[in-house]
Write an enzyme that holds these catalytic residues in place. Structure first.
Site, PDB file in Angstrom:
ATOM      1  CG  HIS A 124     -16.794 -39.048   6.841  1.00 37.78           C
ATOM      2  ND1 HIS A 124     -15.904 -38.616   5.629  1.00 37.78           N
ATOM      3  CD2 HIS A 124     -15.927 -39.082   7.879  1.00 37.78           C
ATOM      4  CE1 HIS A 124     -14.666 -38.508   6.137  1.00 37.78           C
ATOM      5  NE2 HIS A 124     -14.571 -38.607   7.420  1.00 37.78           N
ATOM      6  CD  GLU A 130     -19.361 -35.827   5.307  1.00 38.70           C
ATOM      7  OE1 GLU A 130     -18.304 -36.608   5.102  1.00 38.70           O
ATOM      8  OE2 GLU A 130     -19.278 -34.746   4.772  1.00 38.70           O
ATOM      9  NE  ARG A 135     -14.373 -33.762   1.816  1.00 37.52           N
ATOM     10  CZ  ARG A 135     -15.004 -33.526   0.765  1.00 37.52           C
ATOM     11  NH1 ARG A 135     -14.850 -32.063   0.396  1.00 37.52           N
ATOM     12  NH2 ARG A 135     -15.918 -34.363   0.045  1.00 37.52           N
ATOM     13  CG  ASP A 146     -23.953 -69.571  26.325  1.00 42.82           C
ATOM     14  OD1 ASP A 146     -24.412 -68.920  27.300  1.00 42.82           O
ATOM     15  OD2 ASP A 146     -22.842 -70.110  26.462  1.00 42.82           O
ATOM     16  NE  ARG A 200     -15.372 -34.144   7.366  1.00 36.50           N
ATOM     17  CZ  ARG A 200     -15.050 -34.809   6.481  1.00 36.50           C
ATOM     18  NH1 ARG A 200     -15.903 -35.088   5.396  1.00 36.50           N
ATOM     19  NH2 ARG A 200     -13.691 -34.986   6.059  1.00 36.50           N
ATOM     20  CD  GLU A 226     -15.166 -42.863   1.239  1.00 33.73           C
ATOM     21  OE1 GLU A 226     -16.179 -42.007   0.490  1.00 33.73           O
ATOM     22  OE2 GLU A 226     -14.436 -42.107   1.865  1.00 33.73           O
ATOM     23  CD  GLU A 244     -12.132 -42.208   5.211  1.00 27.50           C
ATOM     24  OE1 GLU A 244     -12.593 -41.557   4.517  1.00 27.50           O
ATOM     25  OE2 GLU A 244     -11.816 -42.217   6.165  1.00 27.50           O
ATOM     26  CD  GLU A 289     -10.774 -41.102   1.474  1.00 30.82           C
ATOM     27  OE1 GLU A 289      -9.735 -40.179   1.650  1.00 30.82           O
ATOM     28  OE2 GLU A 289     -11.939 -40.608   1.328  1.00 30.82           O
ATOM     29  CD  GLU A 294     -18.393 -39.945   2.506  1.00 33.86           C
ATOM     30  OE1 GLU A 294     -17.316 -39.578   2.762  1.00 33.86           O
ATOM     31  OE2 GLU A 294     -19.215 -39.200   1.900  1.00 33.86           O
TER      32      GLU A 294
END
Length: 472
Positions: free
Chosen positions: A268, A361, A339, A53, A363, A219, A134, A211, A132
């Site tokens: 990330h 990356e 970062r 459904d 983030r 992580e 977390e 982390e 990644e």
């Protein structure tokens, strides 16, 4: 791995597997399932599809056209580590019974079209994603919302806020949870249990660790994989992590920002393009050893970043995380090993021997995203950057959070609310329509669902408002 329904059913009979658990994902990104006994199964059924459904699945069809079909993909099958009875779980895609065509609102089908579109461009044949993801492991949680009362209460024995209570003293300070040894890291063995379960279902793991946030933030890093496979693995990852914790008497949340004053949980996403088995993002002469193609891909992510947040950060809670100072970048800049930048180029390894490790990356995303949609949207933004010949802004090789107010005003930022992100998606979505990867119908439906979600928050009074405004 099974290539046909016949091979899958033969394995079930030979190994005395009792049940087949068919799984699919709704539009927001929650997995659903039905369980079928072996005695009912046949190759014809698996080829024709399992009826369900669609009107009861969020973001799918209305009740007037609710009949839909699930088509199992045998190569995704693996044994469920948690089922009481021996059970094989298999991922499905959704088709329309009227036409037999893949359903355009099925997130898995969108990811399939994204991979097909990549090949059609001739730029690359594979998009590799390494998310990644977390999460928090907690002892218990309670919450309630009504027109006249609301609260949440969390018990987390390792958290900094429990230091005033009797305990063993091994509490982690606020924002001080990165990679401590046991006993301060209380959940190393539990994470190892999670890794064993993940490996048992075919997911390659690189490492696990505690982390930054105090209250049990974790992580576990998966090895990169092609887009569709990686998105599928994120859903399996959530299932395994939650159930391993549940068996241990704990509870897990993937909320982006469960606690005020501490880091939130991100997803990330490491990304790279490959062709004929060779990586395309490496150039020894480029900035941070990135090729021009990689820099244009990154430029596409930065240019479309505000619109991407509507799919990569799709919850109201997402924007509690996207604030300066908590390793959640908000400024749309690129930098190597930094970062505080939305696009970071990992700087661990250099040289041609590490060409396969060269990646970018992104983030900003968080675990509330539907991985099929988020990964597809990021790929489309990157491809648009390549096709339009975009160039990223000058790299910002310093802590972006420490910029002066004047410097900060010059930098484009991510939206501050879900409504703002949806506004950005409404004004910038043509890049998602290329190759018919996303459809206007899907995007309109997504925006309507998320507008409704945001509206429900605007109408709900919170305890913080009583604290600030009751006595005015």
């Amino acid at each position: 791995m099974f290539n046909t329904p016949e091979a899958l059913l033969k394995y079930m009979r030979d190994e005395q597997v009792d049940f087949l658990d068919v799984r699919f994902v709704d539009v927001p990104g929650r997995e659903q399932h039905f369980t079928l006994p072996l005695s009912y199964l046949s190759p014809q059924l698996l080829q024709a599809g399992i009826a369900f459904d669609g009107s009861s699945i969020k973001g799918f069809r209305g009740i007037d056209k609710s009949d839909m079909l699930l088509i199992p993909e045998p190569h995704t099958a693996c044994l469920d580590p948690f089922a009481k009875h021996k059970t094989l779980m298999v991922t499905c895609h959704v088709v329309e019974p009227e036409t037999g065509n893949p359903y355009l609102r099925d997130p898995r089908n969108i990811a399939r079209r994204a991979e097909q579109h990549l090949v059609s461009t001739g730029i690359a044949d594979t998009a590799q994603f390494g998310p990644e993801v977390e999460f928090f492991i907690l002892d218990s949680v309670g919450y309630a919302v009504s027109p006249y009362s609301s609260f949440f209460e969390v018990q987390a024995t390792e958290a900094w806020w429990t230091t005033g209570k009797q305990g063993n003293g091994y509490n982690l300070p606020q924002k001080g949870g990165y990679a401590p040894l046991p006993p301060a890291d209380r959940y190393s063995d539990l994470r190892s249990d999670m890794v064993k379960h993940l490996e048992s279902i075919g997911i390659a793991i690189e490492l696990h660790h505690h982390e930054v946030a105090s209250a049990g933030q974790m992580e576990i890093d998966m090895r990169f994989a092609p887009l569709l496979t990686s998105a599928e693995q994120v859903l399996k990852y959530k299932y395994v992590v939650k159930n391993t914790a549940f068996q241990a008497g704990k509870t897990v949340t993937f909320m982006p920002k469960p606690f005020y004053g501490d880091n939130g949980s991100g997803m990330h996403c490491h990304q790279s393009l490959w062709k004929d088995g060779k990586p395309l993002f490496y150039d020894p002469e480029g900035y941070a050893e990135l090729s021009d193609l990689a820099l244009s891909y990154a430029a596409g992510l930065l240019y479309h970043g505000p619109a991407l947040t509507a799919l990569c950060n799709p919850s109201v809670n997402s924007y509690r995380r996207l604030v300066p100072g908590y390793e959640a970048p908000v400024n749309l800049v690129i930098s190597a090993g930094n970062r505080s930048a939305v696009v970071r180029i990992p700087a661990f390894y250099k040289g041609p021997q590490h060409a396969q490790d060269k990646r970018i990356e992104y983030r900003a995303p968080d675990p509330s995203a539907n991985p099929y949609l988020a990964f597809s949207a990021m790929l489309m933004a990157g491809l648009d950057g390549i096709q339009q010949g975009m160039k990223p802004p000058t790299p910002m090789d310093k802590n972006v959070y420490s910029l002066s107010a004047r410097e900060s005003r010059r930098i484009k930022t991510l939206p501050r609310t879900l409504d703002d992100a949806l506004d950005e998606l409404e004004s910038d979505h043509e890049f998602l329509l290329a190759g018919e990867v996303f459809s206007r119908d899907f995007l309109d439906n997504w925006i309507d669902l998320k507008r409704e979600e945001a509206e429900s928050f605007r109408m709900q009074t919170t305890p913080k408002e009583f604290e600030m405004y009751y006595n005015i």
